[in-house]
Design a protein around this motif. Structure first.
Motif, mmCIF file in Angstrom:
data_model
loop_
_atom_site.group_PDB
_atom_site.id
_atom_site.type_symbol
_atom_site.label_atom_id
_atom_site.label_comp_id
_atom_site.label_asym_id
_atom_site.label_seq_id
_atom_site.Cartn_x
_atom_site.Cartn_y
_atom_site.Cartn_z
ATOM 1 N N CYS A 167 0.634 -1.300 0.086
ATOM 2 C CA CYS A 167 -0.071 -0.018 -0.060
ATOM 3 C C CYS A 167 0.644 1.269 0.122
ATOM 4 N N PRO A 168 0.326 2.385 -0.578
ATOM 5 C CA PRO A 168 1.108 3.368 -0.329
ATOM 6 C C PRO A 168 1.455 4.091 0.965
ATOM 7 N N GLY A 169 2.940 4.414 1.108
ATOM 8 C CA GLY A 169 3.199 4.768 2.418
ATOM 9 C C GLY A 169 4.251 3.799 3.107
ATOM 10 N N LEU A 170 4.277 2.513 2.534
ATOM 11 C CA LEU A 170 5.446 1.466 3.327
ATOM 12 C C LEU A 170 6.632 2.236 3.171
ATOM 13 N N ASN A 171 7.144 2.762 2.282
ATOM 14 C CA ASN A 171 8.421 3.426 2.083
ATOM 15 C C ASN A 171 8.691 4.366 2.850
ATOM 16 N N ALA A 172 7.842 5.329 3.264
ATOM 17 C CA ALA A 172 7.911 6.400 4.235
ATOM 18 C C ALA A 172 7.851 5.650 5.578
ATOM 19 N N ALA A 173 7.451 4.733 5.976
ATOM 20 C CA ALA A 173 7.549 3.938 7.236
ATOM 21 C C ALA A 173 8.543 3.487 7.399
ATOM 22 N N ILE A 174 9.323 2.782 6.432
ATOM 23 C CA ILE A 174 10.731 1.868 6.513
ATOM 24 C C ILE A 174 11.585 3.325 6.562
ATOM 25 N N ARG A 175 11.399 4.307 6.174
ATOM 26 C CA ARG A 175 12.491 5.314 6.200
ATOM 27 C C ARG A 175 12.256 5.869 7.726
ATOM 28 N N GLY A 176 11.274 6.054 7.836
ATOM 29 C CA GLY A 176 10.874 6.673 9.388
ATOM 30 C C GLY A 176 11.671 5.720 10.462
ATOM 31 N N VAL A 177 11.435 4.238 10.371
ATOM 32 C CA VAL A 177 12.043 3.471 11.276
ATOM 33 C C VAL A 177 13.562 3.686 11.386
ATOM 34 N N THR A 178 14.328 3.467 9.916
ATOM 35 C CA THR A 178 15.532 3.766 9.665
ATOM 36 C C THR A 178 16.357 4.763 10.427
ATOM 37 N N ARG A 179 15.645 6.002 9.779
ATOM 38 C CA ARG A 179 16.314 7.322 10.242
ATOM 39 C C ARG A 179 16.455 7.407 11.671
ATOM 40 N N ARG A 180 15.011 7.213 12.347
ATOM 41 C CA ARG A 180 15.014 7.349 13.738
ATOM 42 C C ARG A 180 16.109 6.426 14.419
ATOM 43 N N SER A 181 16.071 5.106 13.924
ATOM 44 C CA SER A 181 16.988 3.945 14.869
ATOM 45 C C SER A 181 18.563 4.627 14.554
ATOM 46 N N ILE A 182 18.937 4.834 13.225
ATOM 47 C CA ILE A 182 20.356 5.353 13.237
ATOM 48 C C ILE A 182 20.577 6.717 13.859
ATOM 49 N N ASP A 183 19.947 7.740 13.309
ATOM 50 C CA ASP A 183 20.357 8.910 13.801
ATOM 51 C C ASP A 183 20.047 9.300 15.106
ATOM 52 N N SER A 184 19.009 8.774 15.739
ATOM 53 C CA SER A 184 18.717 9.254 17.198
ATOM 54 C C SER A 184 19.317 7.982 18.354
ATOM 55 N N TYR A 185 19.383 6.966 17.758
ATOM 56 C CA TYR A 185 19.984 5.844 18.751
ATOM 57 C C TYR A 185 21.217 5.263 18.413
ATOM 58 N N GLY A 186 21.735 5.380 17.219
ATOM 59 C CA GLY A 186 22.784 4.605 16.943
ATOM 60 C C GLY A 186 22.839 3.466 16.529
ATOM 61 N N SER A 187 21.727 2.751 16.165
ATOM 62 C CA SER A 187 21.636 1.581 16.083
ATOM 63 C C SER A 187 21.863 1.176 14.362
ATOM 64 N N THR A 188 21.895 -0.075 14.167
ATOM 65 C CA THR A 188 22.071 -0.371 12.735
ATOM 66 C C THR A 188 20.566 -1.400 12.269
ATOM 67 N N VAL A 189 20.276 -1.174 11.042
ATOM 68 C CA VAL A 189 19.392 -1.562 10.623
ATOM 69 C C VAL A 189 19.384 -2.355 9.300
ATOM 70 N N VAL A 190 18.420 -3.515 9.228
ATOM 71 C CA VAL A 190 18.668 -4.413 8.317
ATOM 72 C C VAL A 190 17.370 -4.476 7.466
ATOM 73 N N GLY A 191 16.957 -4.540 6.237
ATOM 74 C CA GLY A 191 15.845 -4.796 5.367
ATOM 75 C C GLY A 191 15.651 -6.197 5.231
ATOM 76 N N ILE A 192 14.407 -6.701 5.603
ATOM 77 C CA ILE A 192 13.985 -8.144 5.404
ATOM 78 C C ILE A 192 13.367 -8.239 4.215
ATOM 79 N N HIS A 193 13.844 -9.207 3.031
ATOM 80 C CA HIS A 193 12.823 -8.876 1.699
ATOM 81 C C HIS A 193 11.688 -9.897 1.939
ATOM 82 N N ASN A 194 10.866 -9.321 0.922
ATOM 83 C CA ASN A 194 9.581 -9.993 0.797
ATOM 84 C C ASN A 194 8.703 -10.836 2.073
ATOM 85 N N GLY A 195 8.700 -9.860 3.019
ATOM 86 C CA GLY A 195 7.781 -10.105 4.197
ATOM 87 C C GLY A 195 8.688 -11.226 5.022
#
Ligand code: F6P
Length: 343
Positions: free
Chosen positions: A12-40
């Motif tokens: 649905c529209p908005g999935l990429n905005a959500a992925i971006r939100g989780v990733t930016r917040r995790s890396i920028d605000s918490y210094g965490s690392t993020v991995v994208g899992i393909h195809n659910g």
């Protein structure tokens, strides 16, 4: 922390905005690392992942679909796949998984969380049928697209003095039909929550004729079943891993009956996946971004087994277990407002 993100179920529209939100917040605000899992869940079973950086989520805010891909894989259907997930979570060193999905994906996330895999859920679906939240992202975009389609069908219906039947998505609930129907000035809105008989629809078309209106707009949700029919109209009886058949085609059944009973020429349009494709509205971009940031915050506070939610326009969270096996049906007060304009 090391965090995995996946998108499951129908896109649905908005999935990429959500992925971006989780990733930016995790890396920028918490210094965490993020991995994208393909195809659910399929990617977590097979170990199919990619590292997500600030660079990889740049420029995706307004893009439709999901950069991670999706599937309707049910991870808790087979015991061996649950074991594979547990092994991969260990192998990749994941401290938590953020699952972005609808009732099926989030239901599976709730079960995996109970099995000891730390999960946070994020509700998406164009159907807007998730319990515990006022909105899922994707819904506003779908309503906007459906409203535009109704507006376009309005002018051609008027020119040709026809009945136009517009079938929209909505497997269990009539949220898209109801909101787009009101916005587009529908003369009849048919939703799964109110299985009226075919005669009711034909009577409304006749009433309009008596009032001097030579055209009508009938909006129907794909999951609507008339009182006098005994089952859904389906495109394909084959069931997916969560037990769903493919709906679609009720518009043709209704259109044929209207033409037969009212004598008015009728045409049917099935909007289908157009409602799910393309760029999200500003509302959905903002909601998905807020959900993404809030999900990252829950993960870093160690609040697992929860789903981010919108209540009274504020972002909050609920236990994932609260939404499992439930469906949020339409607001019946809003349906009453729609009915004022029927006929
Ligand atoms: O659940 C969202 C939804 O868009 C439903 O409204 C629809 O029935 C279904 O997905 C269709 O999914 P697909 O054709 O992708 O399997």
């Amino acid at each position: 922390m090391h965090i995995g993100i996946l998108t499951g179920g129908g896109d649905c529209p908005g999935l990429n905005a959500a992925i971006r939100g989780v990733t930016r917040r995790s890396i920028d605000s918490y210094g965490s690392t993020v991995v994208g899992i393909h195809n659910g869940w399929a990617g977590l079973i097979n170990g199919d992942t990619e590292p997500l950086s600030l660079y990889s989520v740049s420029g995706i805010l307004g893009r439709g679909g999901t950069i991670l891909g999706t599937s309707r894989t049910n991870p808790v259907k087979h015991a061996d796949e649950v074991e594979m997930i547990k092994e991969n979570v260990k192998k990749f060193g994941l401290d938590a998984v953020v699952a972005i999905g609808g009732e099926d994906t989030l239901g599976a996330a709730a079960k995996l969380n109970e099995m000891g895999i730390p999960m946070v859920g994020l509700p998406k679906t164009i159907d807007n049928d998730i319990v515990g939240t006022e909105y899922t992202f994707g819904f506003d975009t779908a309503v906007t697209i459906a409203t535009d389609a109704i507006d376009r069908l309005h002018t051609t219906a008027e020119s040709h003095h026809r009945v136009m039947v517009i079938e929209v998505m909505g497997r269990h609930t009539g949220w898209i039909a109801l909101k787009a129907g009101i916005a587009g000035g529908a003369d009849c809105i048919l939703i799964p929550e109110d299985p009226v008989p075919i005669s009711y629809i034909c009577d409304l078309v006749s009433l309009r004729k008596e009032r001097g209106k030579t055209f009508s707009l009938v909006v129907v949700a794909e999951g609507f079943t008339p009182k006098d029919a005994d089952q859904f109209v389906v495109q394909d009886e084959k069931r997916d891993e969560f037990g769903h058949v493919r709906l679609g085609g009720i518009g043709h059944l209704i259109g044929a009956q209207i033409e037969k009973q009212s004598g008015t020429e009728t045409r049917v349009t099935i909007l289908g996946h157009i409602q799910r494709g393309g760029s999200p509205t500003a509302y959905d971009r903002v909601l998905a971004t807020r959900y993404g940031v809030a999900a990252a915050d829950l993960v870093h506070k160690g609040e697992f087994g929860r789903m981010v939610a919108l209540q009274s326009s504020k972002i909050t969270s609920i236990p994932l277990s609260d939404m499992v096996g439930k469906i949020r049906t339409v607001d019946l007060d809003l349906y009453e407002v729609a009915k004022v304009f029927f006929g």
